[in-house]
Design a protein around this motif. Sequence first.
Motif, mmCIF file in Angstrom:
data_model
loop_
_atom_site.group_PDB
_atom_site.id
_atom_site.type_symbol
_atom_site.label_atom_id
_atom_site.label_comp_id
_atom_site.label_asym_id
_atom_site.label_seq_id
_atom_site.Cartn_x
_atom_site.Cartn_y
_atom_site.Cartn_z
ATOM 1 N N THR A 170 47.953 35.286 48.036
ATOM 2 C CA THR A 170 47.186 34.812 49.191
ATOM 3 C C THR A 170 47.143 33.291 49.275
ATOM 4 O O THR A 170 46.935 32.738 50.343
ATOM 5 N N LYS A 171 47.322 32.628 48.143
ATOM 6 C CA LYS A 171 47.274 31.165 48.136
ATOM 7 C C LYS A 171 48.059 30.639 46.949
ATOM 8 O O LYS A 171 48.001 31.208 45.863
ATOM 9 N N SER A 198 48.723 27.128 44.659
ATOM 10 C CA SER A 198 48.174 25.808 44.368
ATOM 11 C C SER A 198 49.167 24.990 43.553
ATOM 12 O O SER A 198 49.441 25.301 42.393
ATOM 13 N N GLU A 213 53.391 32.400 49.702
ATOM 14 C CA GLU A 213 52.254 33.176 50.194
ATOM 15 C C GLU A 213 52.743 34.406 50.957
ATOM 16 O O GLU A 213 53.741 34.346 51.679
#
Length: 460
Positions: free
Chosen positions: A47-48, A50, A90
């Motif tokens: 979902t994300k 980083s 993602e």
Amino acid sequence: MTRQILINRSIGETRAAYIEDEVVKDIRLYRDHNPSFVGAIYLGRITKVSSEFQAAFIELGNDLNGFLPLKSLPKIPRKKPKDLTTLIHEGQCIIVQVTADATPGKHLKLTGRVELVSTAILLHPFRAGAFVSSRIKDPQRRAELKEFGQNMDLNELGLTFRTEAASIPLEQLKNTADRMIAHWRKVEKNFKTAKCPDLLAQGPDAIDQIMREFTAPDITAIIIDQANAHKRAVLWCKSFAPDLMDRISLYNKSESLFGHYDVDDEIEQLYSSKIPIKSGGWIAIEKTEALTAIDVNMGDALLSNDTELQVLKLNQIAAREIFRQLRLRSIGGIIVIDFINMQNKGQIKSFLHFIDELMLSDSMPLQRGNMSSFGLLELTRKSRQQNLNQLLLSNSEINKNVTSGCLDLLREAQREATASPGKPATIKVNTAQKLWLENHNELFDNFKSQTGSPLKTELK
């Protein structure tokens, strides 16, 4: 040596205890409303991503989310790029495994290096080759296991022979490995058609988790007090540890299982921060936000007329109990132990060697520093489960003591009386505060002389 696993299944909770020679070494609590997901294998959706943390956040379904450090992705043939986020994106579906349960404010911790667990073998779906646990020291047996694994038809899968494999016949290891490979092939078939996200294998069922965590070839008995739980354990053994089938039994005595084996008494002891040790001394365990502090106290112990030998023996007894408590309570993170100070350098060296032996008996990774000049020893211990104290005890709130509370009330009343001279002042107090003020009644006279207002109390 006898090694037993006790499983108590009751409404809302499953409890497990691991016992060696009638000494409780480990206790686990699995609560239906807050299950443990350690070991579960998911097809998750990213979902994300980083770049800053070199990590990804993964949706696992059923309102579960996980944190995946990208350094734990499966190894790839080519050199990994400096920015690991270029390997994923993602929305991508990815197979991950839970390595640690969520803590307040944090997600489940995940890895991409998936492992299927049995009593003596780890199966690596994304790591080819045969490996042998470093805890198997016999060079001849290590070579034998290595050759045996390399000659198996693994087809890009990998195996690690765990410590327990040192004493298991090769044919038995092959049977277990074949079952695990067949199990994974079935998982592979399912995830090709599975919706993402989805649970693939080794789910959070408490019985399965207990069997994965505690079973070993040298277990002498697995005793379970509920029929459905017994059936589930038997099914697990059929796939992953058929040699343990005849060691599973259903407990049917009138006395509770944990009561019969004194496990309930051990759990009651967890409510106390002070633990007596056989010598007559005791240890005290205190958990803080940053670390766990453990203090060793001599008490009235008398183990030797030689002072230095007395201290060494007491520290050894305390250390043995401390390492039992670390495992028993699932204590992880930084641990600082205040042993009774030793001056003899030879004894300190001997004691640290003793500590190293205790560390080897723990299934969780541990590291230690050197003994400080004040007798402090710092450890770090990995723990995948929630601290048992956190499951059993409520957090104690820091409150003002009675004296401080009363003096605060008097100050507030004084400010109000100064603003309205001569007007009677009333403070609302609890029973303890009322008693304290009655025992210090001169304060009422002081209050009137300074403010000109009479003071009275009223119970809340």
